[in-house]
Design a protein around this motif. Structure first.
Motif, PDB file in Angstrom:
ATOM      1  N   ARG A  10      10.434  30.154  79.749  1.00 37.34           N
ATOM      2  CA  ARG A  10      10.038  29.752  78.396  1.00 37.34           C
ATOM      3  C   ARG A  10      11.269  29.917  77.524  1.00 37.34           C
ATOM      4  N   LEU A 121       3.342  30.902  72.150  1.00 43.15           N
ATOM      5  CA  LEU A 121       3.084  32.182  72.811  1.00 43.15           C
ATOM      6  C   LEU A 121       2.293  33.127  71.911  1.00 43.15           C
ATOM      7  N   LEU A 142       6.119  36.277  80.421  1.00 43.81           N
ATOM      8  CA  LEU A 142       4.746  35.938  80.101  1.00 43.81           C
ATOM      9  C   LEU A 142       3.886  36.268  81.304  1.00 43.81           C
TER      10      LEU A 142
END
Length: 184
Positions: A10, A121, A142
């Motif tokens: 990410r 997020l 994550l």
């Protein structure tokens, strides 16, 4: 070969991971290289020294807000950053995802997708962005595991080391972290 780890997968977390365990954005050229490796630019871009300092401050704020699940702090960071990023949001007709179209190529404009990722997020349940439990690792990731119990940034990187160490200590009858067998 890439100089910068894209372990998290990410852009916002990958930016956060450029700070530890050692600073990887030392020069403006490092930042330009990171942006190219992250796919934020097609060709090398010129980055000024003050841009590097701005990005380091953004990175620190993102890391803290994402780990704490602090949406309002993240919103404030995004608002401040977007104020210095001339351009407009568009919508990809195929995915309905927002896309930022910069008015000019500047570091602030090029990092808007990183902020959009961080905002995505922040909308997830609290605690999904975590710091690795590895002994010498501070990477953020994550947690996408089904039961939300992932502990390491990567099984290959930190998880296997932790499990091997625990196995070694169990076999020797030691508690992890002790130098020798327990005193008599």
């Amino acid at each position: 070969m890439n100089r910068f780890s894209r372990l998290a997968g990410r852009p916002s977390l990958d930016l956060c991971n450029t700070a530890a365990p050692a600073e990887r954005l030392i020069t403006a050229e490092d930042l330009a290289e990171w942006m190219a490796e992250a796919g934020l630019v097609a060709v090398s871009v010129r980055v000024a020294g003050e841009d590097l300092e701005d990005v380091r401050r953004l990175r620190a704020g993102l890391r803290g807000a994402l780990l704490a699940g602090d949406g309002p702090a993240l919103a404030g960071l995004a608002a401040d950053w977007l104020a210095a990023a001339p351009g407009c949001l568009t919508v990809d007709p195929a995915t309905l995802e927002p896309r930022f179209r910069p008015a000019r190529e500047s570091t602030h404009c090029l990092l808007v997708p990183v902020l959009l990722d961080a905002l995505e997020l922040a909308r997830l349940p609290r605690g999904r962005v975590r710091e690795c439990a590895g002994e010498d690792c501070t990477a953020v990731y994550l947690d996408t595991s089904r039961n939300h119990s992932r502990r390491w940034c990567s099984m290959d990187r930190c998880g296997s080391r932790a499990k091997a160490s625990a196995y070694y200590h169990r076999r020797r009858g030691e508690a992890p972290g002790l130098a020798g067998p327990p005193p008599p």
